[in-house]
Design an enzyme around this catalytic site. Structure first.
Site, PDB file in Angstrom:
ATOM      1  N   SER A 161     -16.328 -22.768  23.597  1.00 45.22           N
ATOM      2  CA  SER A 161     -15.758 -21.260  23.197  1.00 45.22           C
ATOM      3  C   SER A 161     -16.900 -20.870  22.028  1.00 45.22           C
ATOM      4  CB  SER A 161     -14.379 -21.330  22.590  1.00 45.22           C
ATOM      5  OG  SER A 161     -13.721 -20.035  22.520  1.00 45.22           O
ATOM      6  N   ASP A 195      -9.828 -18.182  33.062  1.00 43.50           N
ATOM      7  CA  ASP A 195      -9.619 -18.189  31.547  1.00 43.50           C
ATOM      8  C   ASP A 195      -8.960 -16.961  31.050  1.00 43.50           C
ATOM      9  OD1 ASP A 195     -10.302 -18.064  28.530  1.00 43.50           O
ATOM     10  OD2 ASP A 195     -12.008 -19.450  29.255  1.00 43.50           O
ATOM     11  N   HIS A 232      -8.896 -22.047  29.584  1.00 42.08           N
ATOM     12  CA  HIS A 232      -9.767 -21.881  28.285  1.00 42.08           C
ATOM     13  C   HIS A 232     -10.271 -23.509  28.187  1.00 42.08           C
ATOM     14  CE1 HIS A 232     -12.245 -20.141  25.648  1.00 42.08           C
ATOM     15  NE2 HIS A 232     -11.810 -20.675  24.502  1.00 42.08           N
TER      16      HIS A 232
END
Length: 184
Positions: A74, A137, A164
């Site tokens: 991320s 996601d 995610h």
């Protein structure tokens, strides 16, 4: 250069990284690979994940260099990409990577998205580029993840059911690190 080290750079807001998502589990698994050490540390400025704080930390404290695979999740993926624009690394492994601040004030404040991505420089500086992404996601639109894959010509591992990547185990990641070690 041989692969000697892996560094896990977490997403923002991760808190105690040893007990967050798959980070601690992956750290233990990678440290079992012969001749590879893995580092996982709580990052400074963990909520905003400012580039001006994270990249110097990656260079000076985590000592990311040409013998390192940077595993970024991320915000950590954004940091890994920006790091690879200006530093040679063995590889970058991106998990849940994206190209814009997504209209989020905190993401905008991080600084990663304030200028164009230098795909060619990243490709030149990273010996190998692997990306994990999932079409479901909840935070990152698939087209953003695809832009990263296309820009970097990444070895894309596309899923439809990982969200995610906030699970506690991530065996596919360990397999990628093992393959990278075999390539050195």
């Amino acid at each position: 250069m041989p692969l000697k080290k892996a560094v896990i750079v977490p997403g923002n807001g991760a808190g105690d990284v040893e007990h967050c998502n798959w980070y601690g589990w992956a750290n233990k698994q990678i440290n079992k690979i012969p001749d590879v050490t893995c580092q996982l540390k709580n990052m400074p400025d963990p909520v905003t994940a400012r580039e001006t704080i994270w990249l110097p930390f990656m260079e000076k404290e985590l000592q990311c260099d040409e013998d390192t695979v940077i595993i970024g999740h991320s915000s950590g993926a954004a940091a890994a990409m920006r790091f690879a624009e200006t530093h040679k690394v063995f590889a970058i492994v991106l998990v849940g990577a994206y190209v814009s601040d997504l209209g989020d004030e905190n993401e905008a404040e991080s600084g990663y998205f304030s200028r164009p991505w230098e795909w060619e420089r990243m490709r030149a500086n990273a010996g190998h580029i692997v990306q994990f992404g999932s079409t479901d996601d909840p935070f990152l639109p698939w087209d953003e993840q695809e832009q990263v894959a296309k820009g970097l010509q990444a070895d894309l591992h596309k899923y439809t059911d990982r969200g995610h990547f906030m699970n506690t185990h991530f065996p596919e990641l360990i397999n990628v690190v093992k393959k990278l070690k075999e390539m050195d």
